[in-house]
Design a protein around this motif. Sequence first.
Motif, PDB file in Angstrom:
ATOM      1  N   ARG A   1      56.817 -43.765  41.424  1.00  0.00           N
ATOM      2  CA  ARG A   1      57.102 -42.867  42.554  1.00  0.00           C
ATOM      3  C   ARG A   1      58.171 -41.865  42.138  1.00  0.00           C
ATOM      4  NH1 ARG A   1      58.069 -45.269  48.615  1.00  0.00           N
ATOM      5  NH2 ARG A   1      59.520 -43.516  48.848  1.00  0.00           N
ATOM      6  N   ALA A   2      57.815 -40.579  42.195  1.00  0.00           N
ATOM      7  CA  ALA A   2      58.702 -39.546  41.644  1.00  0.00           C
ATOM      8  C   ALA A   2      60.032 -39.474  42.393  1.00  0.00           C
ATOM      9  CB  ALA A   2      57.999 -38.204  41.677  1.00  0.00           C
ATOM     10  N   ASP A   3      60.000 -39.605  43.733  1.00  0.00           N
ATOM     11  CA  ASP A   3      61.260 -39.461  44.486  1.00  0.00           C
ATOM     12  C   ASP A   3      62.243 -40.569  44.119  1.00  0.00           C
ATOM     13  OD1 ASP A   3      59.556 -41.334  45.796  1.00  0.00           O
ATOM     14  OD2 ASP A   3      60.724 -41.153  47.635  1.00  0.00           O
ATOM     15  N   LEU A   4      61.713 -41.760  43.864  1.00  0.00           N
ATOM     16  CA  LEU A   4      62.612 -42.879  43.561  1.00  0.00           C
ATOM     17  C   LEU A   4      63.179 -42.776  42.144  1.00  0.00           C
ATOM     18  CD1 LEU A   4      60.829 -45.882  45.340  1.00  0.00           C
ATOM     19  CD2 LEU A   4      62.670 -44.421  46.175  1.00  0.00           C
ATOM     20  N   VAL A   5      62.331 -42.391  41.192  1.00  0.00           N
ATOM     21  CA  VAL A   5      62.860 -42.252  39.823  1.00  0.00           C
ATOM     22  C   VAL A   5      63.856 -41.087  39.773  1.00  0.00           C
ATOM     23  CG1 VAL A   5      62.327 -42.008  37.374  1.00  0.00           C
ATOM     24  CG2 VAL A   5      60.743 -43.220  38.850  1.00  0.00           C
ATOM     25  N   GLN A   6      63.577 -40.044  40.573  1.00  0.00           N
ATOM     26  CA  GLN A   6      64.517 -38.912  40.597  1.00  0.00           C
ATOM     27  C   GLN A   6      65.914 -39.381  41.035  1.00  0.00           C
ATOM     28  OE1 GLN A   6      63.729 -35.690  39.515  1.00  0.00           O
ATOM     29  NE2 GLN A   6      65.969 -35.656  39.539  1.00  0.00           N
ATOM     30  N   LYS A   7      65.928 -40.306  41.993  1.00  0.00           N
ATOM     31  CA  LYS A   7      67.233 -40.814  42.456  1.00  0.00           C
ATOM     32  C   LYS A   7      67.963 -41.520  41.301  1.00  0.00           C
ATOM     33  CE  LYS A   7      67.621 -40.699  47.251  1.00  0.00           C
ATOM     34  NZ  LYS A   7      66.479 -39.863  47.559  1.00  0.00           N
ATOM     35  N   LEU A   8      67.189 -42.167  40.443  1.00  0.00           N
ATOM     36  CA  LEU A   8      67.807 -42.827  39.279  1.00  0.00           C
ATOM     37  C   LEU A   8      68.298 -41.779  38.285  1.00  0.00           C
ATOM     38  CD1 LEU A   8      65.355 -45.808  38.636  1.00  0.00           C
ATOM     39  CD2 LEU A   8      67.249 -45.622  40.255  1.00  0.00           C
ATOM     40  N   ALA A   9      67.443 -40.785  38.049  1.00  0.00           N
ATOM     41  CA  ALA A   9      67.824 -39.731  37.099  1.00  0.00           C
ATOM     42  C   ALA A   9      69.092 -39.030  37.581  1.00  0.00           C
ATOM     43  CB  ALA A   9      66.673 -38.741  36.939  1.00  0.00           C
ATOM     44  N   ASP A  10      69.207 -38.853  38.905  1.00  0.00           N
ATOM     45  CA  ASP A  10      70.367 -38.146  39.462  1.00  0.00           C
ATOM     46  C   ASP A  10      71.677 -38.911  39.263  1.00  0.00           C
ATOM     47  OD1 ASP A  10      68.666 -36.175  40.255  1.00  0.00           O
ATOM     48  OD2 ASP A  10      68.598 -36.769  42.362  1.00  0.00           O
ATOM     49  N   TYR A  12      59.305 -49.529  31.422  1.00  0.00           N
ATOM     50  CA  TYR A  12      60.776 -49.585  31.509  1.00  0.00           C
ATOM     51  C   TYR A  12      61.405 -48.777  30.369  1.00  0.00           C
ATOM     52  CZ  TYR A  12      60.917 -53.313  35.066  1.00  0.00           C
ATOM     53  OH  TYR A  12      60.822 -54.044  36.216  1.00  0.00           O
ATOM     54  N   PHE A  13      60.893 -48.990  29.163  1.00  0.00           N
ATOM     55  CA  PHE A  13      61.449 -48.251  28.014  1.00  0.00           C
ATOM     56  C   PHE A  13      61.266 -46.740  28.207  1.00  0.00           C
ATOM     57  CE2 PHE A  13      61.215 -52.231  25.365  1.00  0.00           C
ATOM     58  CZ  PHE A  13      62.521 -52.198  24.896  1.00  0.00           C
ATOM     59  N   LEU A  14      60.066 -46.353  28.678  1.00  0.00           N
ATOM     60  CA  LEU A  14      59.801 -44.917  28.868  1.00  0.00           C
ATOM     61  C   LEU A  14      60.715 -44.327  29.933  1.00  0.00           C
ATOM     62  CD1 LEU A  14      55.897 -44.752  28.799  1.00  0.00           C
ATOM     63  CD2 LEU A  14      57.467 -43.681  27.175  1.00  0.00           C
ATOM     64  N   THR A  15      60.902 -45.076  31.018  1.00  0.00           N
ATOM     65  CA  THR A  15      61.757 -44.569  32.102  1.00  0.00           C
ATOM     66  C   THR A  15      63.181 -44.409  31.605  1.00  0.00           C
ATOM     67  OG1 THR A  15      60.348 -45.734  33.658  1.00  0.00           O
ATOM     68  CG2 THR A  15      62.441 -44.926  34.505  1.00  0.00           C
ATOM     69  N   ALA A  16      63.649 -45.403  30.866  1.00  0.00           N
ATOM     70  CA  ALA A  16      65.003 -45.313  30.319  1.00  0.00           C
ATOM     71  C   ALA A  16      65.124 -44.041  29.482  1.00  0.00           C
ATOM     72  CB  ALA A  16      65.319 -46.555  29.482  1.00  0.00           C
ATOM     73  N   GLU A  17      64.126 -43.826  28.644  1.00  0.00           N
ATOM     74  CA  GLU A  17      64.147 -42.635  27.793  1.00  0.00           C
ATOM     75  C   GLU A  17      64.125 -41.354  28.637  1.00  0.00           C
ATOM     76  OE1 GLU A  17      61.934 -42.206  23.792  1.00  0.00           O
ATOM     77  OE2 GLU A  17      60.562 -41.410  25.300  1.00  0.00           O
ATOM     78  N   ASP A  18      63.264 -41.340  29.658  1.00  0.00           N
ATOM     79  CA  ASP A  18      63.151 -40.150  30.521  1.00  0.00           C
ATOM     80  C   ASP A  18      64.482 -39.771  31.149  1.00  0.00           C
ATOM     81  OD1 ASP A  18      60.412 -40.184  30.148  1.00  0.00           O
ATOM     82  OD2 ASP A  18      59.962 -41.123  32.086  1.00  0.00           O
ATOM     83  N   ILE A  19      65.226 -40.783  31.578  1.00  0.00           N
ATOM     84  CA  ILE A  19      66.438 -40.478  32.352  1.00  0.00           C
ATOM     85  C   ILE A  19      67.696 -40.546  31.480  1.00  0.00           C
ATOM     86  CG2 ILE A  19      65.384 -41.191  34.535  1.00  0.00           C
ATOM     87  CD1 ILE A  19      66.855 -43.797  34.435  1.00  0.00           C
ATOM     88  N   GLY A  20      67.472 -40.626  30.178  1.00  0.00           N
ATOM     89  CA  GLY A  20      68.601 -40.565  29.241  1.00  0.00           C
ATOM     90  C   GLY A  20      69.459 -41.809  29.224  1.00  0.00           C
ATOM     91  N   ALA A  21      68.863 -42.945  29.584  1.00  0.00           N
ATOM     92  CA  ALA A  21      69.636 -44.195  29.642  1.00  0.00           C
ATOM     93  C   ALA A  21      69.306 -45.075  28.438  1.00  0.00           C
ATOM     94  CB  ALA A  21      69.311 -44.942  30.930  1.00  0.00           C
ATOM     95  N   THR A  22      70.305 -45.776  27.940  1.00  0.00           N
ATOM     96  CA  THR A  22      70.068 -46.747  26.869  1.00  0.00           C
ATOM     97  C   THR A  22      69.294 -47.933  27.458  1.00  0.00           C
ATOM     98  OG1 THR A  22      72.050 -46.139  25.685  1.00  0.00           O
ATOM     99  CG2 THR A  22      71.282 -48.371  25.342  1.00  0.00           C
ATOM    100  N   PRO A  23      68.192 -48.347  26.816  1.00  0.00           N
ATOM    101  CA  PRO A  23      67.451 -49.485  27.372  1.00  0.00           C
ATOM    102  C   PRO A  23      68.214 -50.796  27.161  1.00  0.00           C
ATOM    103  CG  PRO A  23      66.468 -48.772  25.292  1.00  0.00           C
ATOM    104  CD  PRO A  23      67.590 -47.819  25.581  1.00  0.00           C
ATOM    105  N   LEU A  24      68.217 -51.618  28.197  1.00  0.00           N
ATOM    106  CA  LEU A  24      68.900 -52.919  28.085  1.00  0.00           C
ATOM    107  C   LEU A  24      68.014 -54.018  28.670  1.00  0.00           C
ATOM    108  CD1 LEU A  24      71.043 -55.020  27.719  1.00  0.00           C
ATOM    109  CD2 LEU A  24      72.369 -53.991  29.536  1.00  0.00           C
TER     110      LEU A  24
END
Length: 655
Positions: free
Chosen positions: A221-230, A295-307
């Motif tokens: 869901r784009a709106d929810l991932v956007q909240k994470l990216a923000d 999960y790995f892709l999302t971490a990469e998308d939002i510039g987060a280190t995967p854990l």
Amino acid sequence: MKRIVVLFALTFVCFAAVSQDEKNYTVLANQIKAQVSPTMYGIFFEDINMAADGGVYAELVKNRSFEFNTPLAGWQQQQKNGGAGKIRVVNRNDERPENPHIIKVNVTSPVGYFGLSNEGFRGMGIKKGETYSFSVMARKPLKSNTTIVVELHSAKGQVIGKAQLTPLATSWQKYNIKFVASATESKASLFVWLKGKGAIDLDMVSLFPGHTWKNRPGGLRADLVQKLADLKPGFLRFPGGCIVEGRDLANRYQWKKSIGDIDKRENIVNRWNTEFGHRLTPDYYQTFGLGFMEYFLTAEDIGATPLPILNCGMACQFNTGQLVAMDKLDPYVQDALDLIEFANGGLDTKWGKLRAGLGHPKPFNLKMLGVGNEQWGEQYIERWKIFTKAIKDKYPDIKIISSVGPFAGGKEFDLLNKTFRELNADILDEHYYNGPKWFLENAKRYDKYDRKGPKIFAGEYAAQSVTTGSPDNKNTLECALAEAAFMTGLERNADVVTMASYAPLFAHVDAWQWTPDLIWFDNLRSYGTPNYYVQQLFSLNKGTDVVPLLEGAEMVSGKDGCYATACLDKNKKELIVKFVNSGAKSQSVVFNIEGMDIKSKATVTSLGHTDKTVVNSLDKPRAISPVDSTLTVNGKAVKLTVEPYTFKVIKLKSI
Ligand code: AHR
């Protein structure tokens, strides 16, 4: 005359009260105390409160492959205009143990419509003008005339989207059709009509919006991932939480079963389904559509280190506490080694090659891994040693996250804290779900920690307005401010605390088990809590280096309800001051900046309200949200008033 004297006297008293109350702080901008880790503020993701299925995973069909314990849960037989038929669930366990159930539909009437409807996750969120993608695995005998008519129904039963497709193959094949919805509806349902006499087998009945995060088909869901990216998070911890452990070992999260074709990802019951008697969620399962690759892709998308956090051979100790015997631990350890290879391995390795086959030849640059979630006791230590040796022998650079149990202190904490320090553990994962008072009183927690010992990951925390596990907990401003106050202590101790994450992350307003949570959503909307904005303000203003902020020789950590910290952002040439006024009284403050010349224009971001019980909601999503303003600075003294129940971030530019 008498009146003038009284007035003068009163004015003097008032003036004296203000100046006496004025708080003078010193910021030593040229004395670096610690470096802020780039991973400092991150995200804790767990599939709790319908965070994944029914939440960020944008699939709209619940129980799409009929794998719930009640295989037709979420589905209802339907017929209209003289339609008739029969639906049978067939178990093909021998052939496909990971996806055993299919349905066989036999349409017996040549007229009308027969089929079934799906209720979605507390309804389906549908948007007018959005394209929806319906797909299904189907096969049918040659002589069957059955065709599929798909309809989206509003809560009132109006058709708000329609499409038709005719499966032809006699062996399993995936069929896909797209259509546009004609209305917005938060509680829609999907009708799958089978028209024309004959038989048809169905599985993986699915509906996704076309617009997902990065427009990936079958995505998030784009709106929810956007909240994470923000949040601009430093790391993404996944997949939990207790979900890593499972209520028993069979129910644990197994990453290898969460990658590849979605119809081959074995569905299991979600451990939060029955966890709380007062919040039973019998329709909560895991499809793993959001699996480790996502999960790995999302971490990469939002510039987060995967854990990633992995099961260490122990089921949740609040539940069965099932243990894998020590001589049976190998497959669990192998899962950890293989995961590292999956994330980082070259194309010449088995798991690296698989990652490339899934569309990501580049490594994910995994740097750390959690061994166990919230474990405790000797059995954890025994298993931890085996894991740690195996991982460090093969991958010495991978940092291991180790649990120190579910609480911030006590017998279990003390044992793990002592043992892991003696064993030179890399990073200790501390959890605290306590009242706001605890957070205010513990802002100095890390001031006395050993500077040379393991680093600290404040891996799960949230102030509980009532008590842990209470369904009445609210995401109040009071709780958010207590967390902000506590976080000034994390920042001040950035040489020890290198990572922190609020937990849990997401909650569906109609399907949650645990409160408070960082982000709430329904099928169409979402909002960040005051706690979300605290996390965001810290993360966006984490700076690069901590500098002292003092009242006399003291840190500012609780006196008169005030908490403060300061850091430099060397890249932006900024000095950032964070100040929390957790009390009911306004505070006049002066920050005297030493060791840096500052420009006369500063920016101030404020998060506060006169009522500390205020919360955000779907209808008032920004009741508590950051407000920006500017401030003129005279020389080196930065003067401002901090209103009651307010968190301020003051940014000063160096000349
Ligand atoms: O965040 C909710 C739960 O709290 C997590 O799953 C667990 O690790 C902790 O007990």
